[in-house]
Design a protein around this motif. Structure first.
Motif: not given
Length: 127
Positions: A6-7, A32-33, A62-63, A84-86
Motif C-alpha cells: 500500500v503506497v 506492507t506500506s 495499491v495507491l 488499484a486506486l483508493v
C-alpha cells in the motif's frame, strides 16, 4: 498472487507523516506500506516522482491518495504495478479536470473560496 504494498500519497498542506497512524494499523495487520513524500510541485512533477518511487517497489501496488493526492495517484495510476486506486477524502478527477474546477463544482466545498490565485512570471498561477 503476492500481497500488494500500500503506497500512501498525502495531499497539500500535509506531509508523509500524516499517514503514521494508518501505517501503524497496516503493519499490525501485516500489510506492507509506504508513505511517499509528495513534493507538491505540480500534478505532472508529483506523479513523475511517484512513478519513480513505484519503480523501486517489487510486486503489486495499491495507491491511496488523500485530497490533492487523488490527482497524483490518478496521474500515476497507469504504472504497470498498480492494481488499484483508493481515494480517501480525495479529488478523483476526470481527464482534464483541475483542482480549482473540482473544488468549486459541488455544494459544500469551502476550498474554492479559500484559494486566491496570483499570476507568476511563467504565466502560471499560484494559490
Amino acid at each position: 498472487m503476492a500481497t500488494p504494498t500500500v503506497v500512501l500519497v498525502h495531499g497539500a498542506f500535509a506531509e508523509s507523516a500524516s499517514w503514521n497512524d494508518v501505517i501503524r494499523h497496516l503493519y499490525q495487520n501485516e500489510v506492507t506500506s509506504v508513505a511517499v513524500a509528495n513534493p507538491l510541485r505540480s500534478v505532472t512533477i508529483d506523479a513523475a516522482y511517484l512513478r519513480d518511487v513505484l519503480d523501486s517497489i517489487p510486486g503489486p501496488i495499491v495507491l491511496v491518495g488523500h485530497s490533492y493526492g487523488g490527482f497524483v495517484i490518478t496521474e500515476a495510476g497507469s504504472h504497470p504495478s498498480v492494481e488499484a486506486l483508493v481515494y480517501v477524502g480525495a479529488f478523483a478527477p476526470d481527464h482534464g479536470e483541475n483542482a480549482f474546477e473540482l473544488s468549486t463544482k459541488f455544494p459544500g466545498s469551502s476550498l474554492g473560496e479559500a484559494l486566491d490565485a496570483h499570476p507568476v512570471s511563467t504565466g502560471a498561477t499560484s494559490s
